[in-house]
Scaffold this active site. Structure first.
Site, PDB file in Angstrom:
ATOM      1  N   ASN A  14      19.894   8.327 -13.175  1.00 23.62           N
ATOM      2  CA  ASN A  14      19.934   8.940 -14.505  1.00 23.62           C
ATOM      3  C   ASN A  14      21.105   9.934 -14.552  1.00 23.62           C
ATOM      4  O   ASN A  14      21.159  10.878 -13.762  1.00 23.62           O
ATOM      5  CB  ASN A  14      18.588   9.635 -14.751  1.00 23.62           C
ATOM      6  CG  ASN A  14      18.521  10.306 -16.103  1.00 23.62           C
ATOM      7  OD1 ASN A  14      19.474  10.948 -16.519  1.00 23.62           O
ATOM      8  ND2 ASN A  14      17.399  10.191 -16.774  1.00 23.62           N
ATOM      9  N   HIS A  17      22.518  14.595 -16.776  1.00 22.90           N
ATOM     10  CA  HIS A  17      22.965  15.962 -16.508  1.00 22.90           C
ATOM     11  C   HIS A  17      24.455  16.083 -16.192  1.00 22.90           C
ATOM     12  O   HIS A  17      24.976  17.192 -16.100  1.00 22.90           O
ATOM     13  CB  HIS A  17      22.056  16.614 -15.469  1.00 22.90           C
ATOM     14  CG  HIS A  17      20.658  16.718 -16.016  1.00 22.90           C
ATOM     15  ND1 HIS A  17      20.388  17.390 -17.194  1.00 22.90           N
ATOM     16  CD2 HIS A  17      19.486  16.160 -15.625  1.00 22.90           C
ATOM     17  CE1 HIS A  17      19.104  17.270 -17.480  1.00 22.90           C
ATOM     18  NE2 HIS A  17      18.533  16.519 -16.545  1.00 22.90           N
ATOM     19  N   HIS A  50      19.288   9.106 -21.367  1.00 17.69           N
ATOM     20  CA  HIS A  50      18.308   9.498 -22.394  1.00 17.69           C
ATOM     21  C   HIS A  50      19.048  10.102 -23.578  1.00 17.69           C
ATOM     22  O   HIS A  50      19.615  11.187 -23.476  1.00 17.69           O
ATOM     23  CB  HIS A  50      17.350  10.521 -21.767  1.00 17.69           C
ATOM     24  CG  HIS A  50      16.224  10.955 -22.667  1.00 17.69           C
ATOM     25  ND1 HIS A  50      15.247  11.815 -22.239  1.00 17.69           N
ATOM     26  CD2 HIS A  50      15.922  10.642 -23.956  1.00 17.69           C
ATOM     27  CE1 HIS A  50      14.386  12.033 -23.241  1.00 17.69           C
ATOM     28  NE2 HIS A  50      14.784  11.335 -24.281  1.00 17.69           N
ATOM     29  N   ARG A  52      18.574  11.962 -26.523  1.00 18.54           N
ATOM     30  CA  ARG A  52      17.532  12.771 -27.176  1.00 18.54           C
ATOM     31  C   ARG A  52      17.873  12.962 -28.644  1.00 18.54           C
ATOM     32  O   ARG A  52      19.053  12.937 -29.022  1.00 18.54           O
ATOM     33  CB  ARG A  52      17.392  14.128 -26.479  1.00 18.54           C
ATOM     34  CG  ARG A  52      16.875  14.049 -25.070  1.00 18.54           C
ATOM     35  CD  ARG A  52      16.628  15.441 -24.511  1.00 18.54           C
ATOM     36  NE  ARG A  52      15.378  15.974 -24.965  1.00 18.54           N
ATOM     37  CZ  ARG A  52      14.242  15.998 -24.261  1.00 18.54           C
ATOM     38  NH1 ARG A  52      14.221  15.543 -23.020  1.00 18.54           N
ATOM     39  NH2 ARG A  52      13.144  16.490 -24.776  1.00 18.54           N
ATOM     40  N   ARG A  56      21.164  16.892 -26.773  1.00 26.41           N
ATOM     41  CA  ARG A  56      21.502  18.042 -25.916  1.00 26.41           C
ATOM     42  C   ARG A  56      22.319  17.643 -24.693  1.00 26.41           C
ATOM     43  O   ARG A  56      22.999  18.449 -24.116  1.00 26.41           O
ATOM     44  CB  ARG A  56      20.253  18.799 -25.496  1.00 26.41           C
ATOM     45  CG  ARG A  56      19.376  18.055 -24.512  1.00 26.41           C
ATOM     46  CD  ARG A  56      18.235  18.895 -24.027  1.00 26.41           C
ATOM     47  NE  ARG A  56      17.218  19.085 -25.040  1.00 26.41           N
ATOM     48  CZ  ARG A  56      15.949  19.402 -24.742  1.00 26.41           C
ATOM     49  NH1 ARG A  56      15.584  19.587 -23.502  1.00 26.41           N
ATOM     50  NH2 ARG A  56      15.057  19.526 -25.711  1.00 26.41           N
ATOM     51  N   GLU A  77      16.917   5.310 -22.545  1.00 26.60           N
ATOM     52  CA  GLU A  77      15.674   6.077 -22.670  1.00 26.60           C
ATOM     53  C   GLU A  77      15.698   6.832 -23.996  1.00 26.60           C
ATOM     54  O   GLU A  77      16.716   7.450 -24.336  1.00 26.60           O
ATOM     55  CB  GLU A  77      15.624   7.044 -21.496  1.00 26.60           C
ATOM     56  CG  GLU A  77      14.285   7.661 -21.254  1.00 26.60           C
ATOM     57  CD  GLU A  77      14.353   8.710 -20.155  1.00 26.60           C
ATOM     58  OE1 GLU A  77      14.962   8.455 -19.095  1.00 26.60           O
ATOM     59  OE2 GLU A  77      13.806   9.789 -20.378  1.00 26.60           O
ATOM     60  N   THR A 108      11.149  15.723 -20.133  1.00 25.27           N
ATOM     61  CA  THR A 108      10.017  14.926 -20.621  1.00 25.27           C
ATOM     62  C   THR A 108       8.768  15.368 -19.873  1.00 25.27           C
ATOM     63  O   THR A 108       8.583  15.027 -18.707  1.00 25.27           O
ATOM     64  CB  THR A 108      10.279  13.423 -20.397  1.00 25.27           C
ATOM     65  OG1 THR A 108      11.624  13.148 -20.778  1.00 25.27           O
ATOM     66  CG2 THR A 108       9.338  12.577 -21.221  1.00 25.27           C
ATOM     67  N   GLU A 158       6.654   2.776 -16.713  1.00 25.93           N
ATOM     68  CA  GLU A 158       7.238   3.704 -15.746  1.00 25.93           C
ATOM     69  C   GLU A 158       6.240   4.845 -15.578  1.00 25.93           C
ATOM     70  O   GLU A 158       5.886   5.525 -16.547  1.00 25.93           O
ATOM     71  CB  GLU A 158       8.593   4.227 -16.229  1.00 25.93           C
ATOM     72  CG  GLU A 158       9.183   5.213 -15.224  1.00 25.93           C
ATOM     73  CD  GLU A 158      10.661   5.504 -15.440  1.00 25.93           C
ATOM     74  OE1 GLU A 158      11.385   4.628 -15.949  1.00 25.93           O
ATOM     75  OE2 GLU A 158      11.075   6.620 -15.087  1.00 25.93           O
ATOM     76  N   HIS A 201      10.698  10.790 -12.234  1.00 26.48           N
ATOM     77  CA  HIS A 201      10.664  12.188 -12.692  1.00 26.48           C
ATOM     78  C   HIS A 201      10.402  13.115 -11.516  1.00 26.48           C
ATOM     79  O   HIS A 201       9.386  12.991 -10.846  1.00 26.48           O
ATOM     80  CB  HIS A 201       9.609  12.440 -13.784  1.00 26.48           C
ATOM     81  CG  HIS A 201      10.099  13.460 -14.770  1.00 26.48           C
ATOM     82  ND1 HIS A 201      10.124  14.808 -14.498  1.00 26.48           N
ATOM     83  CD2 HIS A 201      10.648  13.322 -16.000  1.00 26.48           C
ATOM     84  CE1 HIS A 201      10.639  15.452 -15.525  1.00 26.48           C
ATOM     85  NE2 HIS A 201      10.984  14.575 -16.453  1.00 26.48           N
TER      86      HIS A 201
HETATM   87  N1  PXP Z   1      12.346   8.614 -15.933  1.00 29.76           N
HETATM   88  C1  PXP Z   1      12.143   9.137 -17.161  1.00 29.76           C
HETATM   89  C2  PXP Z   1      11.398   8.318 -18.158  1.00 29.76           C
HETATM   90  C3  PXP Z   1      12.663  10.405 -17.501  1.00 29.76           C
HETATM   91  O1  PXP Z   1      12.433  10.940 -18.712  1.00 29.76           O
HETATM   92  C4  PXP Z   1      13.442  11.095 -16.554  1.00 29.76           C
HETATM   93  C5  PXP Z   1      14.080  12.396 -16.921  1.00 29.76           C
HETATM   94  O2  PXP Z   1      15.029  12.198 -17.923  1.00 29.76           O
HETATM   95  C6  PXP Z   1      13.625  10.500 -15.294  1.00 29.76           C
HETATM   96  C7  PXP Z   1      13.050   9.279 -15.004  1.00 29.76           C
HETATM   97  C8  PXP Z   1      14.421  11.172 -14.233  1.00 29.76           C
HETATM   98  O3  PXP Z   1      13.816  12.391 -13.880  1.00 29.76           O
HETATM   99  P1  PXP Z   1      14.605  13.411 -12.989  1.00 29.76           P
HETATM  100  O4  PXP Z   1      15.824  13.794 -13.742  1.00 29.76           O
HETATM  101  O5  PXP Z   1      13.627  14.535 -12.806  1.00 29.76           O
HETATM  102  O6  PXP Z   1      14.925  12.718 -11.700  1.00 29.76           O
END
Ligand code: PXP
Length: 254
Positions: A14, A17, A50, A52, A56, A77, A108, A158, A201
């Site tokens: 992901n 960030h 993602h 949003r 952001r 996402e 999330t 998921e 997550h």
């Molecule tokens: N899966 C989903 C559905 C999420 O919302 C997120 C966070 O955006 C992640 C995985 C990844 O989580 P993390 O950034 O904490 O590794």
């Protein structure tokens, strides 16, 4: 419980960030697509982004660039809104992962309430499925949510590992084991209902292995920890180490 052969676990990286850092200065650097290509070269099997509602981190132009520039699957996402459905249908990513979204949350925080929103979600995912997009529901381990996800025709669930990750980080071992056991049961139920099982997550080097060892789980999606670790060892090596730990959790996996 079904005895499953251990397959190779996919790693979805992901890259939200990277965009968070870029947006902190309002410039064009660092570029999420460049991070995604680096992740791909380091062995990522897919990229998650993602978009949003408040934009952001990831922005519309990032989704456009990722959809055009990636050769590995894009997991888009988003919240189940009409705006996001239109964007998904325009770009036709490999997969869409539907998540709950609240403006005031930092990330999330919970899973999607599929059970209470079954009729709307059935209608919502129909055009996505018809467009050939794999639909995934981000849910907690509540069996009702998993059964509802199967009933509405989702291909994937998921499982939200955020609570497990928090308990683990706080050193609450008994509670984190209980949470892990509930996630394991949820993975087994989802698999028995014909759903593909993903998880994600809050996963880190310290807590990933027990989740990676669930035989039903086919994909982990990991972002925040990897981006932080990239500051210290570089994005490629940070991903390679995660890959190594996932493989260690599945000795002999094909
Ligand atoms: N899966 C989903 C559905 C999420 O919302 C997120 C966070 O955006 C992640 C995985 C990844 O989580 P993390 O950034 O904490 O590794």
């Amino acid at each position: 419980m079904t005895k499953l052969p251990l397959g190779r676990l996919r790693l979805g990286v992901n890259i939200d960030h990277v965009a968070t850092v870029r947006n902190a200065r309002g410039t064009v650097w660092p570029d999420p697509l460049r991070a995604a290509l680096l992740a791909e070269a380091a062995g990522a099997d897919g990229i998650t982004a993602h978009l949003r509602e408040d934009r952001r981190h990831i922005r519309d132009a990032d989704i456009e660039a990722l959809a055009a520039g990636l050769t590995i699957p894009l997991n888009f996402e988003c919240a189940a809104t009409a705006e996001m459905q239109a964007i998904a249908l325009r770009h036709r990513p490999h997969a869409i992962c539907l998540v709950p979204e609240r403006r005031e949350e930092r990330t999330t925080e919970g899973g999607l309430d599929v059970a209470s929103d079954r009729n709307r979600l059935t209608d919502y995912i129909t055009p996505l499925r018809e467009a050939g997009i794999r639909v995934s529901m981000f849910v907690g381990h509540d069996p009702r949510q998993i059964e509802a996800s199967a009933r509405i025709g989702a291909a994937v669930v998921e499982l939200h590992t955020g609570h497990y990750s928090d308990l683990h980080a706080e050193g609450k071992l008994a509670e984190s084991h209980a949470e892990l056991a509930a996630l394991q049961q949820a993975a087994a139920l989802a698999h028995d209902l014909g759903l593909e099982v993903h998880a994600g997550h809050g996963l880190t080097y310290d807590n990933v292995m027990p989740v990676a060892a669930f035989p039903q789980v086919m994909e982990l999606n990991i972002g925040h920890f990897l981006m932080g670790e990239a500051i210290f060892r570089g994005l490629g090596p940070a991903i390679e180490e995660m890959r190594r730990m996932m493989d260690l959790a599945r000795p002999g996996a094909a």
